[in-house]
Design an enzyme around this catalytic site. Structure first.
Site, PDB file in Angstrom:
ATOM      1  N   GLU A  56       0.819  -1.205   0.000  1.00 39.07           N
ATOM      2  CA  GLU A  56       0.000   0.000   0.000  1.00 39.07           C
ATOM      3  C   GLU A  56       0.858   1.261   0.000  1.00 39.07           C
ATOM      4  O   GLU A  56       0.543   2.240  -0.683  1.00 39.07           O
ATOM      5  CB  GLU A  56      -0.912   0.019   1.231  1.00 39.07           C
ATOM      6  CG  GLU A  56      -1.865  -1.174   1.320  1.00 39.07           C
ATOM      7  CD  GLU A  56      -1.315  -2.302   2.170  1.00 39.07           C
ATOM      8  OE1 GLU A  56      -2.084  -2.878   2.956  1.00 39.07           O
ATOM      9  OE2 GLU A  56      -0.109  -2.620   2.036  1.00 39.07           O
ATOM     10  N   CYS A  79      -2.566  -3.253   7.256  1.00 37.48           N
ATOM     11  CA  CYS A  79      -2.170  -3.469   8.643  1.00 37.48           C
ATOM     12  C   CYS A  79      -2.396  -2.208   9.480  1.00 37.48           C
ATOM     13  O   CYS A  79      -2.355  -1.086   8.981  1.00 37.48           O
ATOM     14  CB  CYS A  79      -0.708  -3.905   8.717  1.00 37.48           C
ATOM     15  SG  CYS A  79       0.486  -2.625   8.263  1.00 37.48           S
ATOM     16  N   CYS A  88       0.011   0.696   7.900  1.00 40.97           N
ATOM     17  CA  CYS A  88      -0.409   1.226   6.597  1.00 40.97           C
ATOM     18  C   CYS A  88      -1.659   2.093   6.700  1.00 40.97           C
ATOM     19  O   CYS A  88      -1.850   3.006   5.887  1.00 40.97           O
ATOM     20  CB  CYS A  88      -0.664   0.073   5.629  1.00 40.97           C
ATOM     21  SG  CYS A  88       0.829  -0.807   5.132  1.00 40.97           S
ATOM     22  N   ALA A 158       9.237 -37.509  -5.322  1.00 42.24           N
ATOM     23  CA  ALA A 158       9.497 -37.812  -6.727  1.00 42.24           C
ATOM     24  C   ALA A 158       9.470 -39.322  -6.855  1.00 42.24           C
ATOM     25  O   ALA A 158      10.288 -40.022  -6.248  1.00 42.24           O
ATOM     26  CB  ALA A 158      10.849 -37.251  -7.158  1.00 42.24           C
ATOM     27  N   SER A 172      18.254 -44.383  -7.498  1.00 43.08           N
ATOM     28  CA  SER A 172      17.194 -43.370  -7.423  1.00 43.08           C
ATOM     29  C   SER A 172      17.489 -42.119  -8.255  1.00 43.08           C
ATOM     30  O   SER A 172      16.616 -41.263  -8.400  1.00 43.08           O
ATOM     31  CB  SER A 172      16.981 -42.956  -5.962  1.00 43.08           C
ATOM     32  OG  SER A 172      18.162 -42.399  -5.422  1.00 43.08           O
ATOM     33  N   ASP A 204      22.133 -40.542  -0.305  1.00 42.03           N
ATOM     34  CA  ASP A 204      22.313 -39.615  -1.414  1.00 42.03           C
ATOM     35  C   ASP A 204      23.351 -38.531  -1.147  1.00 42.03           C
ATOM     36  O   ASP A 204      23.820 -37.886  -2.085  1.00 42.03           O
ATOM     37  CB  ASP A 204      20.974 -38.941  -1.762  1.00 42.03           C
ATOM     38  CG  ASP A 204      19.915 -39.942  -2.186  1.00 42.03           C
ATOM     39  OD1 ASP A 204      20.295 -41.032  -2.669  1.00 42.03           O
ATOM     40  OD2 ASP A 204      18.717 -39.657  -2.032  1.00 42.03           O
ATOM     41  N   ARG A 211      20.079 -22.953  -5.311  1.00 43.45           N
ATOM     42  CA  ARG A 211      21.032 -22.791  -6.404  1.00 43.45           C
ATOM     43  C   ARG A 211      20.625 -21.744  -7.423  1.00 43.45           C
ATOM     44  O   ARG A 211      21.321 -21.531  -8.410  1.00 43.45           O
ATOM     45  CB  ARG A 211      21.246 -24.139  -7.105  1.00 43.45           C
ATOM     46  CG  ARG A 211      21.866 -25.173  -6.165  1.00 43.45           C
ATOM     47  CD  ARG A 211      21.772 -26.577  -6.677  1.00 43.45           C
ATOM     48  NE  ARG A 211      21.939 -27.534  -5.574  1.00 43.45           N
ATOM     49  CZ  ARG A 211      21.739 -28.832  -5.681  1.00 43.45           C
ATOM     50  NH1 ARG A 211      21.372 -29.341  -6.838  1.00 43.45           N
ATOM     51  NH2 ARG A 211      21.900 -29.617  -4.637  1.00 43.45           N
ATOM     52  N   GLU A 295      11.575 -33.189   2.058  1.00 47.77           N
ATOM     53  CA  GLU A 295      12.097 -33.718   0.798  1.00 47.77           C
ATOM     54  C   GLU A 295      12.434 -35.206   0.854  1.00 47.77           C
ATOM     55  O   GLU A 295      12.772 -35.796  -0.156  1.00 47.77           O
ATOM     56  CB  GLU A 295      13.332 -32.923   0.373  1.00 47.77           C
ATOM     57  CG  GLU A 295      13.007 -31.534  -0.145  1.00 47.77           C
ATOM     58  CD  GLU A 295      14.061 -31.023  -1.118  1.00 47.77           C
ATOM     59  OE1 GLU A 295      14.739 -31.839  -1.766  1.00 47.77           O
ATOM     60  OE2 GLU A 295      14.208 -29.798  -1.218  1.00 47.77           O
ATOM     61  N   SER A 303       5.884 -40.307   9.154  1.00 51.23           N
ATOM     62  CA  SER A 303       5.698 -39.753  10.496  1.00 51.23           C
ATOM     63  C   SER A 303       4.866 -38.480  10.455  1.00 51.23           C
ATOM     64  O   SER A 303       4.002 -38.269  11.319  1.00 51.23           O
ATOM     65  CB  SER A 303       7.056 -39.495  11.148  1.00 51.23           C
ATOM     66  OG  SER A 303       7.786 -38.508  10.446  1.00 51.23           O
TER      67      SER A 303
END
Length: 363
Positions: A56, A79, A88, A158, A172, A204, A211, A295, A303
């Site tokens: 705003e 706000c 604001c 994935a 994998s 892994d 990145r 991930e 869990s």
């Protein structure tokens, strides 16, 4: 709503502006604002990052004197409190705005509706909640955090078409293509923290880094669930200066914990089971982590799912079938005994990314 014309036209533009803040605003919400005078856009803005002017204020400064008797279109209730920046509502009143059209009311229970009340008390017409579902989706992470003081949790997977994350021999990399992996890098820019289980580290050895170079002012918090402190001191996660939080049993092996601390990691002991997961989320909430991206791997996913603490599913499916009882499934644990008790996805969407598909939805 007389004299407004088509308010959704201007709100659409405000939402498009708000999206530009997706990377940098946490722990604040994404907000876009438009100032319209006599049917003409005279000011626009979005909240770029926490600590900088709100949408705003940016729009009002661009509009200048043309803001007097104009309409302010904003994606979220302005706000009325002093935080990292001044409220604001005071600037809106001082600018001479005649009407405020807002897509949604602030989700913060301490301030919800208060901004509207102060503006109305100053004689400003309020048109509110024109597109609350759209704003709720835009700021799902902020809304979860501000209402429950824990981060919004997204589970990223994935997998193959038959739900496998590795072959029977443990291979994998890579099940999905470069497009899907690029989308994961975007998610790491958006979320404040990423979490994996120790199995993922041992198998892994990921860096778990951002990145794309977009979000430099707030480093990604890497969380590792490691009950017996098996995290190797030579793991690649330590090659990046971004913080590492190791979640372990309470009490931990203090000698192993000290070795990890010397490598720069923070060790957080919590009880086992669902209690420990909830205490972790409570701690992350105190640190203004509004979004946590899970991930891997299957045990960690199970869990959080069994505790009912996954808010969004982000599944990347590759057009490949792996099969085999020994091939690792995307979700571990004991599973759910009944269909009625199993989590069911709502508001699901499918998007093609190269040769893969991304399926998202909420629980």
């Amino acid at each position: 709503m007389s004299g407004l014309g088509d308010p959704r036209r201007w709100l659409d533009l405000a939402f498009a502006l708000a999206e530009r803040g997706r990377i940098g605003t946490s722990p604040n919400p994404m907000v876009g604002a438009i100032v319209v005078s006599a049917g003409r856009l005279v000011g626009q803005g979005w909240h770029r990052r926490a600590g900088e002017p709100h949408a705003e204020i940016v729009a009002l400064e661009e509009a200048g004197a043309q803001a007097r008797e104009a309409t302010l279109y904003v994606t979220l209730e302005p706000c009325c409190h002093t935080g990292r920046t001044p409220p604001c509502v005071e600037s809106i009143i001082a600018a001479g705005i005649r009407r405020v059209v807002a897509a949604a009311t602030d989700a913060n229970p301490r301030m919800s509706g208060e901004g509207f009340r102060k503006l109305e008390a100053a004689g400003i017409e309020i048109v509110r909640d024109l597109d609350a579902p759209r704003e709720a989706l835009l700021n799902e992470r902020f809304r979860r955090w501000v209402t429950s003081r824990r981060p919004f949790v997204s589970l990223k997977l994935a997998a193959s078409l038959d739900g496998k994350v590795a072959t029977s021999a443990g291979e994998s990399k890579w099940i999905t293509g470069t497009g899907a992996r690029g989308r994961v890098q975007f998610l790491r820019e958006v979320y404040d923290a990423v979490a994996v289980g120790i199995g993922t580290i041992l198998e892994d050895d990921p860096f778990l880094t951002r990145r794309l170079g977009w979000k430099k002012e707030r480093p990604l918090l890497r969380v590792v669930f490691d009950r017996t402190l098996r995290l190797p001191l030579h793991a690649r996660i330590f090659q990046d200066p971004s913080p590492v939080l190791v979640v372990t049993m309470d009490p931990p092996d203090w000698q192993l914990a000290e070795h990890l601390r010397r490598k720069g990691a923070e060790v957080l002991p919590v009880p086992g089971g669902e209690t420990g997961v909830r205490l972790l989320l409570e701690e992350l909430g105190k640190r203004e982590v509004t979004g946590l991206l899970l991930e891997g791997g299957p045990t960690l996913a199970a869990s959080f799912l069994s505790a009912g603490l996954v808010d969004r599913w982000i599944g990347f499916l590759a057009p490949i079938v792996l099969g085999g009882e020994r091939a690792r499934s995307a979700i571990g644990g004991v599973g759910f005994e009944s269909l009625a008790g199993a989590p069911r996805l709502r508001e699901s969407r499918v998007e093609a990314i190269g040769s893969d598909w991304m399926l998202t939805g909420v629980f």
